[in-house]
Design an enzyme around this catalytic site. Structure first.
Site, PDB file in Angstrom:
ATOM      1  CG  ASP B 208      -5.874 -18.281  -8.497  1.00 58.35           C
ATOM      2  OD1 ASP B 208      -5.607 -18.533  -8.111  1.00 58.35           O
ATOM      3  OD2 ASP B 208      -6.091 -18.028  -8.921  1.00 58.35           O
ATOM      4  CG  HIS B 382      -8.629 -15.875  -6.578  1.00 58.62           C
ATOM      5  ND1 HIS B 382      -7.426 -16.128  -6.978  1.00 58.62           N
ATOM      6  CD2 HIS B 382      -8.598 -15.323  -5.450  1.00 58.62           C
ATOM      7  CE1 HIS B 382      -6.653 -15.330  -6.624  1.00 58.62           C
ATOM      8  NE2 HIS B 382      -7.312 -14.578  -5.611  1.00 58.62           N
TER       9      HIS B 382
END
Lengths: 590, 590
Positions: B208, B382
């Site tokens: 990610d 995130h």
């Protein structure tokens, strides 16, 4: 041009010879942009600034928005002067369109008037302005107003605030300011002047609200020198491309100085960059010797490691220097992995995506990119909370109006003023068009004048109905299907209907749908009998209804339907009024 | 639907039985959105995620964009399973449109499948999915792939990463993750599992990249508890309205818990908020007793000081709960100065202006607003730089592909991986459609498959020519003028032309311009003689040219001109191909 929905049609209230002072914001309150303020005392009006605002995404095809000046046009003989505080678009950009309508003496500092001149010569070349150059520190009498110009630091040089003596009391307008302790040009915000006015007593303060949400002090422009220096030191053999606001001549100066120190030549790219730098050098606001600045046509003569390219495009503007380079479409400069690009600005709200796409494209060119997420690359030109507090402490006004900000900024700035000692009822959150009427010990808001936005469509369009924008929005969302009908005088179809679509499924590729639409139109005409040729409104309504049904059965969205009706042997209709608010529909006089 | 320009028409390369593994990203690389990845080994394909992306401002009328799956459609019998990592739109939103085209077993955790179910029942009610519920920690065999599901923390509960054993080696996909040390549901990212895979040896890691620009660690969701608590403590007698992402059930849980502690009832507002909370309560992911949650219809029974309204709209979405309230258009809730509104989210890039306008309107309602500039009101879902480093340290892959990010994020994440020990040539910046072919000790990118975006226009539109969007853009910028012409078979006008304009100066109000346009059309027809009735292309070109001249003389911009031609006694033209790239113009077969 189009008057937007916020324009108020209410008749401007007549001013009176009542010994009262009126403060009338015509732009810049509840928005960041198109700043324009009027001070009215009996037979005299003083105007401050005349800016433009860039349109939001909903204003299709609109290039910018300027203030509605109906109130001033009706009283133009009363205007004793227009004072411009500094040379940014949101303070001068409306002049080419507005000044010719209210020709008045135009006051500003040398650089500000130079920037105004560039703007006027481009957009209103036929108009001859009456320039009155002033310097910070001076005082000028304009009718009953005695205007003192006070130096302020901002992100463009030569900005001023104002202390305006009026028969009712002194009005202080900060202009756009910050309290930079180490300005690049050494020109400090004039604390002494603001304090002096405060000591003498100030009736009303208008103060810049842009950064009221930021705690503390805004950093000095000088803090960027470290980043700039590091950039030059780290990349001694690479070409350096720097993007910044073309009007931020302080920042350009810092880059030019660093270039000289590191033996690099500077190439200027972008029309406004070239124009502003030329102007500033000519007027003595930017210091660069001729050997440092190199013409773009001579770029090949300088090795890349000895070059700095100073360009526009820090906001991702579509045809700016940096954006063209990032697309590989610049006629001279091609970026590669040998270049380092630094963007010395943060995105203005609304520009985030354009800036982000530009950075992605620069990465795709292979260059190293120095940007927001990496290092300190920007400082604001506006005062943060503590500077606003200092200003309130210096000026200590009786009444307070926060200006230059969105609605929430104004509310928060008013709150901050109350915390700093302004009486709660004396801090006013006004909107454009509100009239604040002042006496020595009293201020009230009860009148309103016409105010709002005039949308400018590049080529001046005159007044345009507001519904035009609504139609553009519908066209953008769904496209259009036009249908041409030819009727006999008896109301029967003289020929099969013809369809054309744009921004919608192409009907040439959809035979079945076109057939269905043809049947819909035929049925609509039949259902009306002879009325089809005589009642246009009914016919159009019926056709739209039937066509929309056919489109719905097809699951094909709701394009705007545009019927064009000809009755053979009939003259075309004379002017018909259009239902202005109903977007799609139309009405005729009955 | 329309294939956008990024769609590549290149024929998908045939896969081979060569004992190699292919990693093929179909969405999510070079963009944040529409994540979709394929792993192919000989006769088997494993698909990971199937998301959508929201359109940018240029995509007029487009509701969202989904991945182009031509490559998978041609090989659908090879698909052994579709694995969904978590329930966010950019990972599940494409399923209703794509899954029916490639029906395959769908793997996901309980909550994820529940969210998928809500989506499918709304958008593809006729389709029966083959759900395979899994739990983090389990391993499932899918053809030659052995998939281990690994718990990860994210801003929606029940997310997983994947460790996929293949004949060539193990592939680890982080999914969207952060290393929250104090997650609200106590479910930690499973460091042990990632580390174990790392010890055994990992061939390829996909990680990610969203927050690769942020230094340090992303803060824990738990850090918001202080802000939430303070909000409740400071406003004991006022109604509290809280806006957050409807999928962030951790945040909803924190609000529900605080409400219980402070003896407040919670009212849910907004369709997705109600849906997600219902689902999460039913499945045991959100704990709230029935007495705490009150139906909106019963809101009048609870005193304002005992209420919390939990609503959608934190991104300023046009018809969300908070936006309707801010406009005074919500059917139940009217905001006043007695309310306090807290927005517990920051704007997603591109939404800044919508959020800002919403906040301004909330201020105008008189409420107190707690938002970004005020307090800590959001943490990301995130991983930031240091978490990405930890992940690389745990997994220690031979090859690395950054995923889930714009181009610059991928470049920076690849750089970070190299700094952490991945061999420079082993970190690959790929784009959608690139094929990474892997052997045990080798990875190369040489093939490409068709990939890109399919634009979805709400109601599924089938394939739509790309030029439709271009036309919408022109219509939006300049509007349109349609003209209907009726010709005799000899090419003379049988009746005066009829004009209609939309999104442009209204011709009814511009008699002079309409006259000029009429003359232009008459001259254009005359100039062609009998050809006017026979050469349609020439006629249209001539008419457009003359009309454009008339408009130019008037200084009135460049509306799209739409001629509708009828020749009396002639049947309407059969399907004609349209010049697809030329926007304005049209061509006919000659």
């Amino acid at each position: 041009m189009a008057r937007d929905s916020r324009s108020r049609k209410k008749k401007a209230s007549p001013s009176k010879k009542d010994g009262k002072l009126r403060y009338i914001p015509l732009g810049g309150l509840g928005e960041v942009g198109k700043n324009m303020y009027a001070l009215e005392y009996e037979d005299s009006i003083l105007v401050v600034d005349c800016g433009l605002m860039f349109p939001d995404d909903e204003m299709f095809g609109i290039d910018f928005v300027i203030p509605d000046i109906a109130y001033l046009e009706e009283r133009k003989e009363k205007i004793v002067g227009i004072v411009i505080t500094h040379g940014h678009e949101d303070h001068i950009g409306g002049l080419p369109f507005i000044l010719p309508k209210i020709p008045s003496p135009l006051y500003g500092t040398k650089l500000t008037l130079g920037m105004v001149g560039n703007k006027l010569s481009e957009w209103a070349p036929a108009f001859t302005p009456d320039y009155r150059e002033i310097r910070a520190g001076e005082r000028v009498e304009m009718g009953p107003f005695s205007v003192r110009f006070i130096a302020v630091c901002h992100s463009v040089p030569d900005g001023v605030g104002l202390a305006i003596e009026t028969p009712v009391g002194t009005v202080v307008h900060t202009g756009d300011f910050k309290l930079d302790p180490t300005p690049i040009d050494g020109r400090l915000t004039d604390y002494a002047a603001f304090s002096e006015e405060g000591k003498k007593g100030v009736l009303l303060l208008m103060s810049d609200s842009t950064n009221v949400e930021r705690p503390g002090f805004t950093q000095s422009e000088h803090t960027l020198s470290g980043t700039i220096d590091r950039l030059f030191r780290q990349h001694r053999s690479r070409r350096i491309v720097i993007s910044a606001f073309a009007s931020n001549l302080h920042r350009v100066q810092q880059v030019v100085d660093a270039a000289a120190r590191f033996n690099r030549k500077v190439v200027l790219v972008g029309r406004s960059m070239v124009k502003n730098v030329d102007l500033a050098r000519e007027l003595g606001y930017l210091h660069a010797d001729d050997k440092t600045i190199v013409d773009i046509e001579d770029i090949g003569k300088v090795p890349p490691g000895s070059l700095v390219v100073m360009t526009t495009g820090s906001q991702g503007e579509p045809f700016s220097g940096l954006v063209l380079m990032s697309r590989g479409e610049h006629r001279v400069i091609t970026l590669t992995e040998k270049d380092v690009v630094a963007i010395f600005a943060t995105p203005i709200p609304g520009n985030e995506k354009m800036v982000s796409s530009t950075i992605n494209r620069l990465f795709a060119c292979g260059c190293e990119v120095v940007y927001e997420k990496e290092q300190a690359i920007h400082v604001s030109g506006h005062a943060a909370q503590d500077e606003l507090r200092v200003m309130l402490n210096m000026v200590r006004p009786k009444f307070f109006v926060p200006v230059h900000g969105e609605y929430r900024h104004l509310v928060r700035h008013a709150k901050l003023a109350r915390e700093m000692g302004v009486a709660p009822k004396n801090a006013f959150v006004l909107l454009n068009g509100d009239v604040l009427t002042l006496e020595k010990d009293k201020a009230v808001v009860k009148d309103r004048v016409q105010a709002g936005g005039i949308m400018v469509d590049g080529i001046a369009l005159g007044e345009m109905q507001g519904s035009v924008l609504k139609e553009r929005r519908e066209l953008a969302e769904e496209g259009t299907v036009a249908v041409s009908l030819i009727l006999t005088g008896e109301g029967t179809l003289a020929s099969p209907p013809v369809f054309e679509s744009r921004g919608f499924l192409h009907l040439e590729d959809a035979a079945k749908l076109r057939e269905d639409l043809t049947v819909s139109v035929e049925k609509a005409v039949e259902s009306l009998g002879a009325k089809a040729a005589s009642d246009r409104e009914l016919l159009e309504t019926r056709i739209k209804g039937r066509m929309r049904d056919a489109l719905r059965r097809f699951g094909r969205g709701r394009p705007m339907i545009l019927p064009l009706v000809t009755v053979l042997g009939e003259k075309p209709l004379p002017e018909r009024p259009r239902a202005s608010s109903q977007g799609r529909g139309r009405r005729r006089k009955s």
